[in-house]
Design a protein around this motif. Structure first.
Motif, PDB file in Angstrom:
ATOM      1  N   ARG A   1     -14.997  -3.939  10.619  1.00 37.64           N
ATOM      2  CA  ARG A   1     -13.598  -3.932  10.203  1.00 37.64           C
ATOM      3  C   ARG A   1     -12.728  -4.182  11.426  1.00 37.64           C
ATOM      4  O   ARG A   1     -12.949  -3.585  12.488  1.00 37.64           O
ATOM      5  CB  ARG A   1     -13.266  -2.596   9.549  1.00 37.64           C
TER       6      ARG A   1
ATOM      7  N   CYS B   1       0.851  -1.187   0.000  1.00 37.92           N
ATOM      8  CA  CYS B   1       0.000   0.000   0.000  1.00 37.92           C
ATOM      9  C   CYS B   1       0.883   1.232   0.000  1.00 37.92           C
ATOM     10  O   CYS B   1       1.695   1.416   0.917  1.00 37.92           O
ATOM     11  CB  CYS B   1      -0.909   0.010   1.216  1.00 37.92           C
TER      12      CYS B   1
ATOM     13  N   ASP C   1      -2.412   6.844   9.571  1.00 33.56           N
ATOM     14  CA  ASP C   1      -2.948   7.702  10.630  1.00 33.56           C
ATOM     15  C   ASP C   1      -1.928   8.746  11.038  1.00 33.56           C
ATOM     16  O   ASP C   1      -0.721   8.487  11.041  1.00 33.56           O
ATOM     17  CB  ASP C   1      -3.342   6.850  11.830  1.00 33.56           C
TER      18      ASP C   1
ATOM     19  N   TRP D   1      -2.891  -2.340   8.472  1.00 26.78           N
ATOM     20  CA  TRP D   1      -3.821  -3.125   7.671  1.00 26.78           C
ATOM     21  C   TRP D   1      -4.989  -3.568   8.550  1.00 26.78           C
ATOM     22  O   TRP D   1      -4.802  -3.966   9.702  1.00 26.78           O
ATOM     23  CB  TRP D   1      -3.127  -4.363   7.097  1.00 26.78           C
ATOM     24  N   TYR D   2      -6.153  -3.463   7.975  1.00 27.89           N
ATOM     25  CA  TYR D   2      -7.373  -3.924   8.614  1.00 27.89           C
ATOM     26  C   TYR D   2      -8.089  -4.824   7.614  1.00 27.89           C
ATOM     27  O   TYR D   2      -7.788  -4.801   6.418  1.00 27.89           O
ATOM     28  CB  TYR D   2      -8.269  -2.738   8.983  1.00 27.89           C
TER      29      TYR D   2
ATOM     30  N   TYR E   1      -7.870  -3.586   3.986  1.00 27.70           N
ATOM     31  CA  TYR E   1      -7.757  -2.147   3.806  1.00 27.70           C
ATOM     32  C   TYR E   1      -6.483  -1.642   4.472  1.00 27.70           C
ATOM     33  O   TYR E   1      -6.164  -2.035   5.595  1.00 27.70           O
ATOM     34  CB  TYR E   1      -8.947  -1.432   4.446  1.00 27.70           C
ATOM     35  N   CYS E   2      -5.794  -0.768   3.787  1.00 25.81           N
ATOM     36  CA  CYS E   2      -4.650  -0.130   4.422  1.00 25.81           C
ATOM     37  C   CYS E   2      -5.083   1.212   5.008  1.00 25.81           C
ATOM     38  O   CYS E   2      -6.050   1.826   4.560  1.00 25.81           O
ATOM     39  CB  CYS E   2      -3.482   0.033   3.462  1.00 25.81           C
ATOM     40  N   ASN E   3      -4.338   1.609   5.997  1.00 29.58           N
ATOM     41  CA  ASN E   3      -4.675   2.818   6.752  1.00 29.58           C
ATOM     42  C   ASN E   3      -3.412   3.604   7.053  1.00 29.58           C
ATOM     43  O   ASN E   3      -2.355   3.026   7.325  1.00 29.58           O
ATOM     44  CB  ASN E   3      -5.375   2.418   8.051  1.00 29.58           C
TER      45      ASN E   3
ATOM     46  N   ALA F   1      -6.584   9.031   9.927  1.00 25.06           N
ATOM     47  CA  ALA F   1      -7.389   7.905   9.468  1.00 25.06           C
ATOM     48  C   ALA F   1      -7.710   7.954   7.977  1.00 25.06           C
ATOM     49  O   ALA F   1      -8.883   7.963   7.585  1.00 25.06           O
ATOM     50  CB  ALA F   1      -8.682   7.824  10.273  1.00 25.06           C
ATOM     51  N   ALA F   2      -6.674   7.968   7.150  1.00 26.77           N
ATOM     52  CA  ALA F   2      -6.880   7.851   5.703  1.00 26.77           C
ATOM     53  C   ALA F   2      -6.947   6.370   5.346  1.00 26.77           C
ATOM     54  O   ALA F   2      -6.178   5.566   5.845  1.00 26.77           O
ATOM     55  CB  ALA F   2      -5.734   8.519   4.954  1.00 26.77           C
ATOM     56  N   TRP F   3      -7.886   6.032   4.431  1.00 23.44           N
ATOM     57  CA  TRP F   3      -8.096   4.631   4.065  1.00 23.44           C
ATOM     58  C   TRP F   3      -7.883   4.413   2.575  1.00 23.44           C
ATOM     59  O   TRP F   3      -8.234   5.261   1.764  1.00 23.44           O
ATOM     60  CB  TRP F   3      -9.522   4.203   4.419  1.00 23.44           C
TER      61      TRP F   3
ATOM     62  N   VAL G   1      -0.439  -3.137  12.643  1.00 19.74           N
ATOM     63  CA  VAL G   1      -0.048  -1.749  12.471  1.00 19.74           C
ATOM     64  C   VAL G   1       1.428  -1.610  12.788  1.00 19.74           C
ATOM     65  O   VAL G   1       2.003  -2.422  13.516  1.00 19.74           O
ATOM     66  CB  VAL G   1      -0.865  -0.785  13.369  1.00 19.74           C
TER      67      VAL G   1
END
Length: 121
Positions: A44, A21, A97, A35-36, A93-95, A109-111, A49
């Motif tokens: 989710r 990502c 923060d 990753w979530y 999903y990658c994140n 918290a960008a996804w 992390v």
């Protein structure tokens, strides 16, 4: 900040996949990347992390099988998934923060858009 995930796909149980990502935008630094995953009808959940200092945290269900890493120079986070199980099937999903932009503004918290991982038995 935009996050672009890749690397999902179909794999047999016991196999491996590597997710990537990349974050893009006017980024100065990113505190935490992770990753979530989510399956239909469920919330989710955190997978793993990693902080800018290299500290990691994993869900109990993936400890010993998944490894998270990052290349801060490239604003990229990776998830190496080994010994995959059918219950790992999910959209991942990658994140990112606490992203500090070059303007000095912080984003939280960008996804990413999610990438599907399917593990067949």
């Amino acid at each position: 900040v935009q996050l672009q995930a890749s690397g999902g796909g179909l794999v047999q149980a016991g196999g491996s996949l590597r997710l990537s990502c990349a974050a893009s935008g006017s980024i100065f630094s990113i505190n935490t990347m992770g990753w979530y995953r989510q399956t239909p009808g469920k919330q989710r959940e955190l997978v793993a992390v990693i902080t800018s200092g290299g500290n990691t945290n994993y869900a109990d269900s993936v400890k010993g099988r998944f490894t998270i890493s990052r290349d801060s120079a490239k604003n990229t986070v990776y998830l190496q998934m080994n010994s995959l199980k059918p219950e790992d099937t999910a959209v991942y999903y990658c994140n990112a923060d606490r992203v500090r932009l070059r303007t000095g503004i912080y984003e939280f918290a960008a996804w990413g858009q999610g990438t599907l991982v399917t593990v067949s038995s």
